[in-house]
Design an enzyme around this catalytic site. Structure first.
Site, PDB file in Angstrom:
ATOM      1  N   LYS A   1      44.550  25.308  47.667  1.00  0.00           N
ATOM      2  CA  LYS A   1      45.401  25.934  46.652  1.00  0.00           C
ATOM      3  C   LYS A   1      44.574  26.208  45.406  1.00  0.00           C
ATOM      4  O   LYS A   1      44.299  25.317  44.620  1.00  0.00           O
ATOM      5  CB  LYS A   1      46.602  25.056  46.293  1.00  0.00           C
ATOM      6  CG  LYS A   1      47.629  25.847  45.444  1.00  0.00           C
ATOM      7  CD  LYS A   1      48.458  25.004  44.509  1.00  0.00           C
ATOM      8  CE  LYS A   1      47.806  24.707  43.191  1.00  0.00           C
ATOM      9  NZ  LYS A   1      47.673  25.885  42.271  1.00  0.00           N
TER      10      LYS A   1
ATOM     11  N   GLU B   1      38.020  15.029  40.338  1.00  0.00           N
ATOM     12  CA  GLU B   1      37.008  15.394  39.331  1.00  0.00           C
ATOM     13  C   GLU B   1      37.778  15.934  38.141  1.00  0.00           C
ATOM     14  O   GLU B   1      38.396  16.992  38.216  1.00  0.00           O
ATOM     15  CB  GLU B   1      36.036  16.433  39.926  1.00  0.00           C
ATOM     16  CG  GLU B   1      34.727  16.517  39.160  1.00  0.00           C
ATOM     17  CD  GLU B   1      34.779  17.515  38.023  1.00  0.00           C
ATOM     18  OE1 GLU B   1      34.853  17.053  36.864  1.00  0.00           O
ATOM     19  OE2 GLU B   1      34.764  18.718  38.273  1.00  0.00           O
TER      20      GLU B   1
ATOM     21  N   GLU C   1      40.088  16.317  25.189  1.00  0.00           N
ATOM     22  CA  GLU C   1      39.383  17.471  25.748  1.00  0.00           C
ATOM     23  C   GLU C   1      40.039  18.753  25.244  1.00  0.00           C
ATOM     24  O   GLU C   1      41.218  18.985  25.464  1.00  0.00           O
ATOM     25  CB  GLU C   1      39.424  17.431  27.279  1.00  0.00           C
ATOM     26  CG  GLU C   1      38.619  18.566  27.893  1.00  0.00           C
ATOM     27  CD  GLU C   1      38.540  18.488  29.412  1.00  0.00           C
ATOM     28  OE1 GLU C   1      37.456  18.707  29.953  1.00  0.00           O
ATOM     29  OE2 GLU C   1      39.574  18.225  30.044  1.00  0.00           O
TER      30      GLU C   1
ATOM     31  N   CYS D   1      34.014  21.723  32.456  1.00  0.00           N
ATOM     32  CA  CYS D   1      34.257  20.293  32.211  1.00  0.00           C
ATOM     33  C   CYS D   1      32.988  19.578  31.729  1.00  0.00           C
ATOM     34  O   CYS D   1      33.054  18.471  31.207  1.00  0.00           O
ATOM     35  CB  CYS D   1      34.793  19.617  33.470  1.00  0.00           C
ATOM     36  SG  CYS D   1      33.725  19.824  34.897  1.00  0.00           S
TER      37      CYS D   1
END
Length: 488
Positions: free
Chosen positions: A179, A254, A392, A288
Site C-alpha cells: 500500500k 522505520e 519532527e 527522515c
C-alpha cells in the site's frame, strides 16, 4: 468540469496480475500547482481481502522457485524500470513535488538498484551448522519465506522506499500486498505495468491504493498477513503495533527522526557547510534522515552561521520540472501549513529566523502561484526544549545552536525521543569514533551524509523504529528460521 475529470489520470488497484477498478476514488494533488493531478482508489477491506487471497494463491509456486530464478526476474524488472527512467522521474516529480533532478539522480536510480541489489544478495546467504560429537548429533538451520508480506510505504520517496520493501520480500520467496501513500501512488501503478513483462507471476506483487485509515488498517488487521514492513510516522506505528498484537505479527518499523548534525571547531567548513545545507533541505527537508538540529562548537558558531545562511539563500525554489531548481514543493497544503506553524512557534518563543519563511520573499513562476512552496528556513537562538528542537518537522526548517564541550553536545543530541541518524564533523579521528559510539542513533555519518551501503543495517533506536533492514537484516526479517537436529 466534466472534461477536466476525463483528462485526469485514474489509477486502478493491481490484484492477481490484473488492474481492477475501485468503487470509490480520492483526489491526489500536484503539489507544485495545487491542482488535482490524478484519482486514486479509496480501497478498504474488500480490496485488501482480494489482494491477500491472490497473494496466498501465488505463494506456493513463487516460494518453490530457486533463488536464482527469482534473482533473474528481479534483474529483469530493474532493467525495465531503468529503460523507462525518464518517464518514472517525470511522474515522481509531478506527483510528489520533488525536483526533476532529484527524481532522476536519486529516487528512480535507487529504485532500480534496490531490485538489482536484492537480486544479487539472495544468492549469497548461508545457513549455520554445528556438530555435537559427544551425543552424535548435528544441528543445522534452514530458512523459508514467511508468506504474505504487508508493505506500507510513505510519500516522501515513493518508488525508492516501496521497492526497498518489495525487492527483499519477493527475493526471499514471499508474496506481497503493498500500500503506497495515497498522495504519491503513480510510480507504483507504473511499476505494476512492468511486472508481467519481467516474468513476475500473477499474484506475487499486489498493490492496493488508498488511505492508511482504511486500506492500511485492513492490511495490518488481516489474519493471513503475518508480517508488516512500515515506513512512516511514529504515531501510525503505535497503532500498527496495537492492531497487529492480536495476531503476533512480525514488524519492521522505520519511523521519524530529529537528527543532529554536530560540528566541532576543527571541522572543514568548506566541505561541511554545503553538505549540511543539503542534509537540511534536500527533497524539501522531507527525508527522515535530514538534519534538523545543528549543534556548532562556540569557537566557530558565528562564522558557521553566517556562511550557512548565505549558502541556504543561494538555493533556488520553484517549478520542480526546472532542472536549475534546488528545491520543489512540499507534499500538500496541510503539510505546508504544519511546517509554517513550527516557524511561528519558534518566533513566539523568541527565536530568530535568519532566512526563509516570513523573512525573505519567494518569487514563483505564473503556473506555480498556488503550489505548496517554502524557502529554506534557518532558525537560531532556539531552546533545546522547544518543539522545534524536539518534534519532527519534516520540512525545509533547521535550527542552529551553539555548544561548548563534547560531553555537553552528546547529552543534548541524545535528549530527544528519536534516534535515527546523526552527522559528526571533525578532523579528529579519535573524537569521531568516541562521539559516534555514544550517540543514540541507528546511523552515524562522519564528514559526509547519506552515503549508503545497502549491505549495512538501516534503522533507528528509540521512537525511530524497531528492527533493521539491509542485505542480512532484510533476509532475516523476510524469512523464518528453523533449527533441525539429526542424530546419527
Amino acid at each position: 468540469n466534466k472534461q477536466l475529470v476525463m483528462a485526469l489520470l485514474v489509477l486502478e488497484n493491481f490484484i492477481g496480475g490484473e488492474f481492477v477498478p475501485c468503487s470509490s476514488y480520492i483526489d491526489s494533488y500536484n503539489p507544485s500547482t495545487g491542482d488535482v493531478y490524478c484519482r486514486v482508489p479509496d480501497s478498504g477491506k474488500e480490496e485488501v481481502e482480494a489482494a491477500v487471497k491472490a497473494a496466498k494463491a501465488a505463494f506456493p509456486i513463487w516460494s518453490s522457485k530457486s533463488p536464482l530464478e527469482r534473482s533473474r526476474i528481479l534483474n529483469k524488472l530493474a532493467d525495465l524500470i531503468e529503460h523507462d527512467l525518464e518517464a518514472f522521474a517525470q511522474a515522481e516529480s509531478k506527483d510528489q513535488g520533488k525536483t526533476i533532478t532529484f527524481a532522476r539522480t536519486v529516487d528512480i536510480p535507487r529504485a532500480v538498484y534496490n531490485f538489482r541489489f536484492f537480486a544479487s544478495s539472495i544468492l549469497h546467504h548461508r545457513t549455520e551448522c554445528t556438530e555435537m560429537a559427544t551425543v552424535g548429533c548435528m544441528h543445522y538451520t534452514s530458512r523459508a519465506p514467511v508468506g504474505v508480506a504487508g508493505l506500507i510505504s510513505p510519500w516522501n520517496l515513493p518508488l525508492y522506499l516501496l521497492t526497498w520493501k518489495i525487492a527483499p520480500a519477493i527475493a526471499c520467496g514471499n508474496t506481497v500486498v503493498a500500500k503506497p501513500s495515497e498522495m504519491t501512488s503513480v510510480t507504483a501503478w507504473m511499476m505494476c505495468k512492468l511486472l508481467q513483462k519481467a516474468g513476475v507471476p500473477h499474484g506475487v506483487v499486489n498493490v492496493v491504493f488508498g488511505t492508511g485509515a482504511k486500506a492500511g488498517e485492513a492490511l495490518v488487521c488481516h489474519p493471513d498477513v503475518p508480517l508488516i514492513s512500515f515506513t512512516g510516522s511514529t504515531l501510525t506505528a503505535q497503532r500498527i503495533m496495537e492492531k497487529s498484537a492480536l495476531h503476533c505479527k512480525r514488524l519492521s518499523l522505520e519511523l521519524g527522526g530529529k537528527n543532529p548534525a554536530i560540528i566541532f571547531d576543527d571541522a572543514d567548513l568548506t566541505q561541511c557547510i554545503p553538505m549540511t545545507v543539503r542534509s537540511s533541505f534536500a527533497n524539501q527537508g522531507e527525508i527522515c534522515l535530514c538534519t534538523s538540529r545543528i549543534f556548532v562548537q562556540r569557537a566557530v558558531y558565528s562564522e558557521f552561521l553566517k556562511r550557512f545562511v548565505a549558502e541556504a539563500k543561494k538555493w533556488k525554489v520553484g517549478n520542480p520540472s526546472d532542472a536549475t531548481v534546488d528545491m520543489g514543493a512540499l507534499i500538500s497544503k496541510e503539510h505546508l501549513e504544519k511546517v509554517r506553524s513550527y516557524v511561528k512557534k519558534a518566533q513566539a518563543e523568541g527565536a530568530r529566523v535568519l532566512c526563509g519563511e516570513g523573512v525573505d520573499s519567494l518569487a514563483l513562476p505564473t503556473g506555480n502561484q498556488k503550489g505548496y512552496f517554502m524557502l529554506p528556513t534557518v532558525i537560531a537562538e532556539v531552546k533545546d526544549e522547544s518543539c522545534c528542537m524536539q518534534e519532527e518537522i519534516f520540512g525545509p526548517v533547521t535550527c542552529v545552536v551553539a555548544f561548548n564541550t563534547e560531553e555537553e553536545v552528546i547529552e543534548r543530541a541524545n535528549s530527544v525521543k528519536y534516534g535515527l541518524a546523526a552527522t559528526v564533523w571533525s578532523s579528529n579521528v579519535g573524537r569521531v569514533h568516541r562521539v559516534a559510539q555514544r550517540l543514540q542513533s541507528g546511523l552515524v555519518w562522519t564528514n559526509c551524509w547519506l552515503v549508503r551501503d545497502l549491505n549495512m543495517p538501516f534503522g533507528g533506536m528509540k521512537a525511530s523504529g524497531i528492527g533493521r533492514e539491509g542485505a542480512k537484516d532484510s533476509y532475516e526479517f523476510f524469512t523464518e528460521v528453523k533449527t533441525i537436529t539429526i542424530k546419527h
